[in-house]
Design a protein around this motif. Structure first.
Motif, short mmCIF file in Angstrom:
data_model
loop_
_atom_site.label_atom_id
_atom_site.label_comp_id
_atom_site.label_asym_id
_atom_site.label_seq_id
_atom_site.Cartn_x
_atom_site.Cartn_y
_atom_site.Cartn_z
N CYS A 1 44.72 35.60 44.16
CA CYS A 1 43.19 36.10 44.23
C CYS A 1 42.81 35.96 42.92
O CYS A 1 43.50 36.26 41.89
CB CYS A 1 43.62 37.71 44.47
N CYS B 1 42.43 39.74 41.14
CA CYS B 1 43.86 40.63 40.69
C CYS B 1 44.84 39.65 40.32
O CYS B 1 46.02 40.18 40.02
CB CYS B 1 44.03 41.99 41.77
N CYS C 1 45.07 41.97 49.05
CA CYS C 1 44.42 43.11 48.40
C CYS C 1 43.12 43.24 48.78
O CYS C 1 42.74 42.42 49.71
CB CYS C 1 44.20 42.47 46.94
N CYS D 1 40.22 43.00 47.07
CA CYS D 1 39.09 42.71 45.98
C CYS D 1 38.04 42.07 46.71
O CYS D 1 38.39 41.40 47.71
CB CYS D 1 39.85 41.55 45.13
ZN LIG Z 1 42.89 40.53 44.66
#
Ligand SMILES: [Zn+2]
Ligand SMILES: [Zn+2]
Length: 172
Positions: free
Chosen positions: A137, A140, A149, A151
Motif C-alpha cells: 500500500c 501505510c 488496510c 487507506c
Molecule cells: Zn494502506
C-alpha cells in the motif's frame, strides 16, 4: 569448459554429452536483481552437423530475488535452455555478420562465457514473487498480499487529485 573441435569431428554427427558448472559469485556480481544463487548445473550435448558445430542443453539453479512490488525475498528454481551454433572460418560463406553463428577462433568451443551470457539474459529485470503480486500500500506500506488496510489510495497522486477536483467543480 572447452570442447575440442577435433573430438566432435571424430564423432561424425554423434552427440557428445557434457556437464559443466558455472560459478555463482561472478553471475551474482553481473546482475543487480540476483541476490544469491546456487551453483549453476549445466547439462548439454555438442555435435558437428555439416560444417557447423551445435551446442544445446539447459542450465539449472536456485536464484534468490527480492520482489520488485512487495519487496519480499523469494527463491525461484530457474531452468534456462540454451542452443548455440559455431563455425570455423573455413566454413566461410555460411557465416555472415547477421547470422547467430559464432565464429570460432581456435581449436575449441569456449562454453563458459556464452553460457554466462545466456544465463544472465534469462534473469528477470523486474522479479515478482507472484505474477499477481499486489505489492505494498503506497500510504501505510502494508503488504497487500498478506493483509488489507483502509487507506484511500485513490487520492495518492496529487496531480490526479487536482484533476478530480477540477472535473468535480465542473459538474456542479
Ligand atoms: Zn494502506
Ligand atoms: Zn511480491
Amino acid at each position: 569448459m572447452n570442447i575440442k573441435l577435433v573430438d566432435l569431428d571424430h564423432r561424425k554427427g554423434e552427440p557428445l554429452a557434457f556437464q559443466v558448472t558455472l560459478d555463482p559469485a561472478e553471475l551474482k556480481e553481473r546482475h543487480q536483481e540476483i541476490r544469491g544463487l546456487t551453483t549453476v548445473e549445466t547439462k548439454g550435448e555438442a555435435a558437428k552437423l555439416g560444417n557447423l558445430y551445435h551446442v544445446k542443453g539447459a542450465m539449472e539453479a536456485n536464484v534468490d530475488f527480492v520482489c520488485a512490488r512487495c519487496l519480499k525475498p523469494f527463491t525461484e528454481h530457474m531452468i534456462v535452455p540454451f542452443a548455440e551454433t559455431f563455425a570455423t572460418p573455413e566454413a566461410g560463406s555460411e557465416v555472415d555478420e547477421e547470422s547467430d553463428i559464432h565464429l570460432l577462433e581456435g581449436e575449441v568451443i569456449e562454453l563458459n562465457p556464452l553460457l554466462q551470457e545466456d544465463f544472465l539474459l534469462a534473469m528477470p529485470s523486474f522479479p515478482l514473487c507472484a505474477e499477481d503480486c499486489e505489492g505494498l500500500c503506497p500510504v501505510c506500506g502494508i503488504n497487500r498480499n498478506e493483509g488489507r488496510c483502509s487507506c484511500d489510495t485513490r487520492r495518492i497522486d496529487p496531480r490526479l487529485a487536482a484533476l478530480a477536483d477540477f472535473f468535480g467543480k465542473d459538474e456542479e
